[in-house]
Write an enzyme that holds these catalytic residues in place. Structure first.
Site, PDB file in Angstrom:
ATOM      1  N   ARG A 101       0.552  -1.072  -0.076  1.00  0.00           N
ATOM      2  CA  ARG A 101       0.280   0.529  -0.172  1.00  0.00           C
ATOM      3  C   ARG A 101       0.810   1.200   0.372  1.00  0.00           C
ATOM      4  O   ARG A 101       1.956   1.478   1.292  1.00  0.00           O
ATOM      5  CB  ARG A 101      -1.409   0.168   1.318  1.00  0.00           C
ATOM      6  CG  ARG A 101      -1.812   1.050   1.508  1.00  0.00           C
ATOM      7  CD  ARG A 101      -2.195   1.567   2.068  1.00  0.00           C
ATOM      8  NE  ARG A 101      -3.848   0.756   1.555  1.00  0.00           N
ATOM      9  CZ  ARG A 101      -5.275   0.781   2.805  1.00  0.00           C
ATOM     10  NH1 ARG A 101      -5.086   1.818   3.958  1.00  0.00           N
ATOM     11  NH2 ARG A 101      -5.613  -0.145   1.336  1.00  0.00           N
ATOM     12  N   HIS A 128      -7.570   0.916  -5.942  1.00  0.00           N
ATOM     13  CA  HIS A 128      -7.897   0.078  -4.801  1.00  0.00           C
ATOM     14  C   HIS A 128      -8.068  -1.468  -5.634  1.00  0.00           C
ATOM     15  O   HIS A 128      -9.623  -1.658  -5.292  1.00  0.00           O
ATOM     16  CB  HIS A 128      -8.763   0.401  -4.008  1.00  0.00           C
ATOM     17  CG  HIS A 128      -8.894   0.525  -2.563  1.00  0.00           C
ATOM     18  ND1 HIS A 128      -7.636  -0.888  -2.346  1.00  0.00           N
ATOM     19  CD2 HIS A 128      -9.358   0.004  -1.364  1.00  0.00           C
ATOM     20  CE1 HIS A 128      -7.959  -1.201  -1.267  1.00  0.00           C
ATOM     21  NE2 HIS A 128      -9.274  -0.896  -0.413  1.00  0.00           N
ATOM     22  N   GLN A 131      -9.910  -4.256  -3.342  1.00  0.00           N
ATOM     23  CA  GLN A 131     -11.297  -3.517  -3.045  1.00  0.00           C
ATOM     24  C   GLN A 131     -12.101  -4.017  -3.517  1.00  0.00           C
ATOM     25  O   GLN A 131     -13.639  -4.501  -3.218  1.00  0.00           O
ATOM     26  CB  GLN A 131     -11.939  -1.797  -2.060  1.00  0.00           C
ATOM     27  CG  GLN A 131     -12.434  -2.011  -1.924  1.00  0.00           C
ATOM     28  CD  GLN A 131     -12.602  -2.406  -0.719  1.00  0.00           C
ATOM     29  OE1 GLN A 131     -12.152  -2.028   0.898  1.00  0.00           O
ATOM     30  NE2 GLN A 131     -13.902  -3.061  -0.275  1.00  0.00           N
ATOM     31  N   ASP A 227     -17.992   6.370  -0.992  1.00  0.00           N
ATOM     32  CA  ASP A 227     -16.478   6.689  -0.059  1.00  0.00           C
ATOM     33  C   ASP A 227     -15.847   7.602   0.415  1.00  0.00           C
ATOM     34  O   ASP A 227     -17.102   9.011   0.466  1.00  0.00           O
ATOM     35  CB  ASP A 227     -15.333   6.282  -1.343  1.00  0.00           C
ATOM     36  CG  ASP A 227     -14.324   5.807  -0.535  1.00  0.00           C
ATOM     37  OD1 ASP A 227     -13.750   5.644   0.844  1.00  0.00           O
ATOM     38  OD2 ASP A 227     -12.651   6.022  -1.264  1.00  0.00           O
ATOM     39  N   CYS A 267     -16.570   0.967   1.137  1.00  0.00           N
ATOM     40  CA  CYS A 267     -14.952  -0.181   1.116  1.00  0.00           C
ATOM     41  C   CYS A 267     -14.613   0.250   2.951  1.00  0.00           C
ATOM     42  O   CYS A 267     -13.704  -0.550   3.424  1.00  0.00           O
ATOM     43  CB  CYS A 267     -14.218   0.191   0.823  1.00  0.00           C
ATOM     44  SG  CYS A 267     -13.931   2.665   0.832  1.00  0.00           S
ATOM     45  N   ARG A 295     -13.496  -9.161   1.874  1.00  0.00           N
ATOM     46  CA  ARG A 295     -11.670  -8.380   1.679  1.00  0.00           C
ATOM     47  C   ARG A 295     -10.543 -10.306   1.819  1.00  0.00           C
ATOM     48  O   ARG A 295      -9.768 -10.171   1.030  1.00  0.00           O
ATOM     49  CB  ARG A 295     -11.166  -8.230   3.015  1.00  0.00           C
ATOM     50  CG  ARG A 295     -11.769  -6.258   2.389  1.00  0.00           C
ATOM     51  CD  ARG A 295     -11.507  -5.178   1.128  1.00  0.00           C
ATOM     52  NE  ARG A 295      -9.652  -5.864   0.676  1.00  0.00           N
ATOM     53  CZ  ARG A 295      -9.161  -4.204   1.386  1.00  0.00           C
ATOM     54  NH1 ARG A 295      -9.389  -3.739   2.292  1.00  0.00           N
ATOM     55  NH2 ARG A 295      -8.025  -4.636   0.808  1.00  0.00           N
TER      56      ARG A 295
HETATM   57  N1  NVA Z   1      -9.791   6.624  -0.810  1.00  0.00           N
HETATM   58  C1  NVA Z   1     -10.365   6.231   0.283  1.00  0.00           C
HETATM   59  C2  NVA Z   1     -10.319   4.453   0.092  1.00  0.00           C
HETATM   60  C3  NVA Z   1      -9.638   4.179   1.488  1.00  0.00           C
HETATM   61  C4  NVA Z   1      -9.294   2.165   1.951  1.00  0.00           C
HETATM   62  C5  NVA Z   1      -9.161   6.677   0.219  1.00  0.00           C
HETATM   63  O1  NVA Z   1      -7.843   6.332  -0.325  1.00  0.00           O
HETATM   64  O2  NVA Z   1      -8.050   7.029   1.472  1.00  0.00           O
END
Ligand code: NVA
Length: 309
Positions: A101, A128, A131, A227, A267, A295
């Protein structure tokens, strides 16, 4: 060359289906396969905050018979203390896969270009994709299986320029969904992502709509997703992001425009009273905790599938 999963379209429609079918099998029995038995290690590295992602990868790697080697990105300082390439060469001699990440997509692309083992995107600024595999599994769970995915309409509301929007576009089109993304004019997806999603949709029977109208986004949708309005890395823009998204808040009024049996995805982490109301996320249409559980199953399937290649 190992296979990597950096963006949703790194899996063809047929490959995505295989991963999702395996994910459904892991949902039924978490211990059907142990491709990491030995144990073989998988590195999980994070440069951004995490809960679900670390938890589900670490649990999943252990359930696959392996050892989750969790690396704190703040300590590793990849690209700062040591180049991405050198770091990757060190890690990939020890582990069977690398899950990362991080921030810019060019960082993970550079890692993948030198890695001898599969590299998996556990969230970047751009995508992502793990997800979205979990979200597709959740839709399959509630709609009669993976075969029922093509033709479902998925509406995503809010920050339509973020990683989730991009991944819904690419991953949803790959699954044959009708994907609608709606957000304020200044927060719409890049034309290149939309064009790529349309190209994929042309082959899967899906479709792509981008709009600035929240009602048009959700009208008749089978699945409604949202989100946070302030993604990790966007914190400095929190003030300028406070107002433009207000018409896109997912509350009961907006949800009433979706199909009567629509399911609601998020998410997580969710900010009640911002992108979604407490009434909706805690209400009967919300399946966000199934989504969080999925997940685990989706990522185990992805790792097992990549390790088979
Ligand atoms: N769009 C959000 C998703 C978090 C799982 C982020 O990147 O923070």
């Amino acid at each position: 060359m190992p296979r990597h999963f950096l963006r949703d379209d790194d899996l063809t429609p047929a490959e995505q289906k295989q991963v999702l079918e395996l994910g459904m099998a892991f949902r039924e029995d978490r211990h059907i396969r142990q491709p990491l038995s030995g144990p073989r290690a998988v590195a999980f590295i994070t440069d951004k905050p995490t809960l679900r992602t670390q938890l589900s990868f670490a649990t999943g790697i252990a359930e696959l018979g392996g050892f989750p080697m969790v690396v704190d990105g703040n300590l590793a300082q990849i690209g700062k203390r040591e180049s991405i390439a050198d770091t990757t060469r060190v890690i990939s001699r020890q582990v069977s896969a690398i899950v990362w990440r991080t921030f810019g997509d060019e960082r993970i692309a550079e890692m993948a270009s030198v890695s001898d083992v599969p590299v998996v995107n556990a969230l970047t600024d751009g995508f992502h994709p793990c997800q979205i595999l979990a979200d597709l599994l959740t839709i399959a769970q509630h709609r009669g299986g993976v075969a029922a995915l093509p033709g479902q309409t998925l509406a995503y509301l809010g920050d339509a320029a973020n990683n989730m929007a991009n991944s819904y576009l690419l991953g949803g089109a790959t699954a044959g969904l009708h994907v609608r993304v709606g957000g304020p004019q200044d927060y719409l997806p890049d034309a290149a992502i939309v064009a790529r999603a349309r190209e994929i949709a042309a082959g899967t029977g899906g479709s792509v709509v981008v709009t600035t109208d929240p009602v048009e986004t959700v009208r008749g949708a089978d699945v409604v997703a949202t989100d946070t309005w302030v993604s990790m890395g966007d914190e400095a823009q929190a003030a300028s992001r406070a107002t433009p998204f207000l018409p896109f808040q997912l509350g009961t009024d907006l949800l009433a425009h979706a199909a009567a049996d629509a399911i609601v995805l998020h998410c997580l982490p969710a900010y009640r009273g911002k992108e979604i109301t407490a009434e909706v996320i805690d209400g009967p249409q919300s399946v966000v905790f199934d989504e969080a559980e999925n997940r685990l199953h989706a990522q185990k399937a992805l790792l097992a599938w990549l390790l088979d290649r």
